[in-house]
Design an enzyme around this catalytic site. Structure first.
Site, PDB file in Angstrom:
ATOM      1  N   ARG A 124      39.346  45.173  42.473  1.00 29.30           N
ATOM      2  CA  ARG A 124      39.884  45.188  41.100  1.00 29.30           C
ATOM      3  C   ARG A 124      39.117  44.144  40.309  1.00 29.30           C
ATOM      4  O   ARG A 124      39.164  42.966  40.642  1.00 29.30           O
ATOM      5  CB  ARG A 124      41.379  44.858  41.209  1.00 29.30           C
ATOM      6  CG  ARG A 124      42.122  44.763  39.911  1.00 29.30           C
ATOM      7  CD  ARG A 124      43.572  44.351  40.174  1.00 29.30           C
ATOM      8  NE  ARG A 124      44.285  44.186  38.937  1.00 29.30           N
ATOM      9  CZ  ARG A 124      44.201  43.110  38.159  1.00 29.30           C
ATOM     10  NH1 ARG A 124      43.451  42.088  38.509  1.00 29.30           N
ATOM     11  NH2 ARG A 124      44.881  43.052  37.028  1.00 29.30           N
ATOM     12  N   LYS A 135      38.737  34.744  39.354  1.00 28.65           N
ATOM     13  CA  LYS A 135      39.822  33.829  39.735  1.00 28.65           C
ATOM     14  C   LYS A 135      39.293  32.408  39.849  1.00 28.65           C
ATOM     15  O   LYS A 135      38.100  32.172  40.075  1.00 28.65           O
ATOM     16  CB  LYS A 135      40.475  34.307  41.034  1.00 28.65           C
ATOM     17  CG  LYS A 135      41.104  35.704  40.884  1.00 28.65           C
ATOM     18  CD  LYS A 135      42.602  35.714  40.948  1.00 28.65           C
ATOM     19  CE  LYS A 135      43.211  36.990  40.392  1.00 28.65           C
ATOM     20  NZ  LYS A 135      43.682  37.909  41.388  1.00 28.65           N
TER      21      LYS A 135
HETATM   22  N1  PMM Z   1      45.541  39.702  39.825  1.00 27.82           N
HETATM   23  C1  PMM Z   1      46.013  39.586  38.573  1.00 27.82           C
HETATM   24  C2  PMM Z   1      46.872  40.553  38.038  1.00 27.82           C
HETATM   25  N2  PMM Z   1      47.232  41.627  38.776  1.00 27.82           N
HETATM   26  N3  PMM Z   1      47.110  42.847  40.786  1.00 27.82           N
HETATM   27  C3  PMM Z   1      46.672  42.978  42.039  1.00 27.82           C
HETATM   28  N4  PMM Z   1      47.037  44.035  42.771  1.00 27.82           N
HETATM   29  N5  PMM Z   1      45.844  42.061  42.597  1.00 27.82           N
HETATM   30  C4  PMM Z   1      45.438  40.962  41.923  1.00 27.82           C
HETATM   31  O1  PMM Z   1      44.696  40.157  42.512  1.00 27.82           O
HETATM   32  C5  PMM Z   1      45.918  40.767  40.576  1.00 27.82           C
HETATM   33  C6  PMM Z   1      46.770  41.765  40.039  1.00 27.82           C
HETATM   34  C7  PMM Z   1      45.586  38.380  37.774  1.00 27.82           C
HETATM   35  O2  PMM Z   1      45.293  38.547  36.467  1.00 27.82           O
HETATM   36  P1  PMM Z   1      44.068  39.464  35.815  1.00 27.82           P
HETATM   37  O3  PMM Z   1      44.707  40.776  35.442  1.00 27.82           O
HETATM   38  O4  PMM Z   1      43.551  38.760  34.630  1.00 27.82           O
HETATM   39  O5  PMM Z   1      43.072  39.655  36.895  1.00 27.82           O
END
Ligand code: PMM
Length: 409
Positions: A242, A206
């Site tokens: 994640r 991020k």
């Molecule tokens: N961040 C992204 C997408 N989905 N889902 C959850 N639960 N938490 C997150 O921080 C989150 C998410 C941002 O995009 P990426 O898939 O490229 O990380």
């Protein structure tokens, strides 16, 4: 034990890996690679949350991700799907996905929470202020506001029929948050933990991590910082992290596991015990940490502050999750090398049936200590539900969860 969720963006335009895995073959190969590196769950997304990304028709989203979901499920890989659309959520759960990860916590699609309730899947309720991640970034107290919003979304999910045990919360790093807000939220994780739900932490690559790097560094250069924030999250008790680069975060979490293991052996020695003595233990290889989870154990107890609770007793329901090194058990295939779940269940019932206490907090901690009586257990999370609690209004459940680890001496 903190799970590692590997991110699989089957999108042409995600901010750090857009376009690499649109082809189902490439996506499946990447998921297998992440699994081999130690991912517990693969979180599949078909729609980018990148600022300015075009909204996606849910039918097209399903076309992108369903073949990947089905292929991974067939291989026994646990799948979460990152979607804000109820129709996609229902379809992927029918195809075997275990978790629906909604970055709007059911706010984008009014049908989402009911669809998840009907599907029986688990859900991630993430904090956001809409899908435009750059909008409305002012907070007076980011930690308190995120916690309050998550509480409201949990209430909406429960009202839609989602069981509390199926809810995971996520503070939503990077979503309508300035860099300082994200650092405050990382430092404030214990407040999120106090909601009593498993917490998912998604800091991977991020922008706020980019502020620590030289100007112009690309997103993949944020992986070391991601491993560090994931380690801090795990230390604060996060249930899952994640990440894009599974290998570096798995290594960081192994550092935590090895340190906890060393602290444990030290306390065993101080007690004059050794986990190896008397069990004929097979020396354990590092890195095969796992958990034993028992849910819905019912027992009658006389706990509570009211005289009638002490007199008549009531049913308590206990969920327990124990983290431990399973290497010796797997190497020997011998039940003596692990925690026998039948005996554990009996110990939990005995702890409920013992002398009464006023608070379910006290009872939960008594049970957590009973779980830690086995020196192989590194950490215990115990939830005590009191479904017949004397509450004057209609209610679904009341529960307290405690997390207890071994204290280093
Ligand atoms: N961040 C992204 C997408 N989905 N889902 C959850 N639960 N938490 C997150 O921080 C989150 C998410 C941002 O995009 P990426 O898939 O490229 O990380």
């Amino acid at each position: 034990m903190t799970e590692v969720w590997g991110i699989l963006n089957v999108t042409p335009d995600s901010f750090s890996d857009g376009g690499r895995y649109v082809d189902p073959g490439a996506a499946i190969a990447h998921a297998r690679r992440m699994r081999a590196q130690g991912a517990d769950v693969i979180d599949i997304g078909g729609e980018s949350t990148r600022p300015g990304a075009e909204p996606l028709d849910p039918a097209e989203e399903r076309e992108r991700i369903l073949p990947v979901v089905s292929a991974l499920v067939r291989e026994g890989i646990r799948v979460s799907v990152d979607t804000i659309h109820a129709s996609t959520a229902s379809a992927v759960v029918a195809a075997g996905a275990e978790i629906v990860n909604d970055v709007t916590a059911g706010e984008h699609d009014p049908a989402m929470l009911r669809a998840v309730a009907e599907s029986g899947a688990r859900i991630v309720l993430m904090h956001s202020r809409g899908i435009d991640v750059t909008h409305d970034t002012h907070y007076d107290d980011v930690v308190a506001e995120v916690v309050q919003h998550l509480e409201e979304r949990v209430a909406a999910a429960v009202a839609a029929g989602i069981a509390r045990e199926r809810i995971i919360v996520d503070p939503g790093y990077g979503f309508s948050k300035e860099p300082d807000d994200n650092w405050r939220l990382l430092a404030g994780l214990p407040s999120v933990q106090r909601l009593g739900f498993p917490v998912l932490v998604g800091t991977s690559r991020k922008r706020f991590l980019g502020t620590l790097l030289p100007e112009g560094a690309d997103a993949a250069e944020r992986d070391a910082a991601t491993a560090a924030t994931s380690l801090l999250a795990a230390q604060a008790g996060a249930a899952a992290v994640r990440v894009h680069d599974v290998a570096s975060t798995v290594s960081a979490l192994r550092v935590l596991g090895a340190t906890a293991h060393a602290a444990r052996s030290r306390s065993d020695r101080a007690d004059g015990r050794s986990p190896d003595v008397g069990t004929g233990a097979v020396p354990s290889a590092p890195g095969l940490h796992g958990s034993i989870e028992l849910t819905g154990i019912r027992a009658r107890g006389f706990h509570g502050v009211l005289p009638e609770e002490r007199r008549d007793g009531q049913e308590f329901v206990v969920d327990a999750a124990l983290s431990l090194d399973l290497a010796a058990a797997v190497a020997s295939d011998d039940v003596a090398q692990t925690v026998h779940y039948g005996e554990l269940a009996e110990a939990i019932v005995a702890a409920v049936e013992r002398d009464p206490v006023d608070l379910i907090e006290t009872l939960a901690d008594r049970i957590a200590r009973a779980c830690l009586a086995d020196p192989r257990v590194e950490h215990a999370s115990v939830t005590v539900h009191k479904p017949a609690a004397p509450i004057a209004v209609p209610f679904g459940d009341v529960a307290v969860r405690v997390h207890r680890g071994r204290e280093p001496r």
